[in-house]
Motif scaffolding. Sequence first.
Motif, PDB file in Angstrom:
ATOM      1  N   UNK A  84      44.297 -34.449  81.617  1.00 44.32           N
ATOM      2  CA  UNK A  84      43.571 -33.950  82.789  1.00 44.32           C
ATOM      3  C   UNK A  84      43.186 -35.048  83.776  1.00 44.32           C
ATOM      4  N   UNK A  85      43.584 -36.302  83.493  1.00 37.64           N
ATOM      5  CA  UNK A  85      43.295 -37.411  84.397  1.00 37.64           C
ATOM      6  C   UNK A  85      42.074 -38.218  84.019  1.00 37.64           C
ATOM      7  N   UNK A  86      41.382 -37.833  82.963  1.00 37.54           N
ATOM      8  CA  UNK A  86      40.221 -38.591  82.510  1.00 37.54           C
ATOM      9  C   UNK A  86      40.639 -39.854  81.764  1.00 37.54           C
ATOM     10  N   UNK A  94      35.271 -41.050  81.194  1.00 36.34           N
ATOM     11  CA  UNK A  94      35.123 -40.829  82.619  1.00 36.34           C
ATOM     12  C   UNK A  94      36.109 -39.742  83.009  1.00 36.34           C
ATOM     13  N   UNK A  95      35.579 -38.644  83.535  1.00 34.89           N
ATOM     14  CA  UNK A  95      36.418 -37.516  83.933  1.00 34.89           C
ATOM     15  C   UNK A  95      37.032 -37.773  85.304  1.00 34.89           C
ATOM     16  N   UNK A  96      38.048 -37.025  85.615  1.00 35.94           N
ATOM     17  CA  UNK A  96      38.739 -37.170  86.892  1.00 35.94           C
ATOM     18  C   UNK A  96      37.801 -36.883  88.073  1.00 35.94           C
ATOM     19  N   UNK A 127      28.575 -41.273  77.796  1.00 34.18           N
ATOM     20  CA  UNK A 127      28.587 -42.334  76.790  1.00 34.18           C
ATOM     21  C   UNK A 127      27.909 -41.751  75.564  1.00 34.18           C
ATOM     22  N   UNK A 128      28.625 -41.754  74.430  1.00 33.43           N
ATOM     23  CA  UNK A 128      28.095 -41.171  73.188  1.00 33.43           C
ATOM     24  C   UNK A 128      28.129 -42.193  72.056  1.00 33.43           C
ATOM     25  N   UNK A 129      27.120 -42.108  71.208  1.00 31.87           N
ATOM     26  CA  UNK A 129      27.075 -42.891  69.975  1.00 31.87           C
ATOM     27  C   UNK A 129      26.919 -41.902  68.833  1.00 31.87           C
ATOM     28  N   UNK A 130      27.699 -42.091  67.769  1.00 29.47           N
ATOM     29  CA  UNK A 130      27.686 -41.166  66.635  1.00 29.47           C
ATOM     30  C   UNK A 130      27.263 -41.882  65.367  1.00 29.47           C
ATOM     31  N   UNK A 131      26.801 -41.094  64.390  1.00 30.86           N
ATOM     32  CA  UNK A 131      26.438 -41.658  63.094  1.00 30.86           C
ATOM     33  C   UNK A 131      27.642 -41.608  62.143  1.00 30.86           C
TER      34      UNK A 131
END
Length: 163
Positions: A75-77, A95-97, A103-107
């Motif tokens: 999709x261009x992201x 970053x989307x088109x 910004x995500x941080x996961x456990x």
Amino acid sequence: MEPRPIAPAQPLEQRILLIEGRYRRLQTVLAVVGLVACARIAAHFLPGPSTLVASRWLLLDRSQAVRAEMTTEMDGGVLLRLNNANGKARAMWKLERDGSGVLRMSDEQGFNRFEVAMDREGTPLLVLTGADGHTRTRLGLYEAGSPGIMLFDPARKLAWSAP
């Protein structure tokens, strides 16, 4: 610097040693000049600075596990993902088109625990998530740019909000 004249009063052996020393220095200088000239000539025939083009980059560790990935999506992201040693995504920046991003941080279990997002108009949102994967705090700008905060209990019910 002019070369010293060889004094005729010196013994023949000394005069020959001086001439041999000068000859060796001249050989060394000519060899260096020749190498520099060859390098300059070769540089004209070699390709110039190259550009590395890819739609996906992977960073592997010594055991060949993917530790980071940068990719462009259909999709261009654009996506940058950082993985732990087990290959699970721990951090992700997308970053989307349309200009929006997250910004995500996961456990370790893969639940998003921290998220900062921005829509295409630049409106920010911060989301904090509990160990169960459910939202506990939302902080952002809402209607007409007014700030707001929402806190949720473990049962996912709104516990408090402002305004």
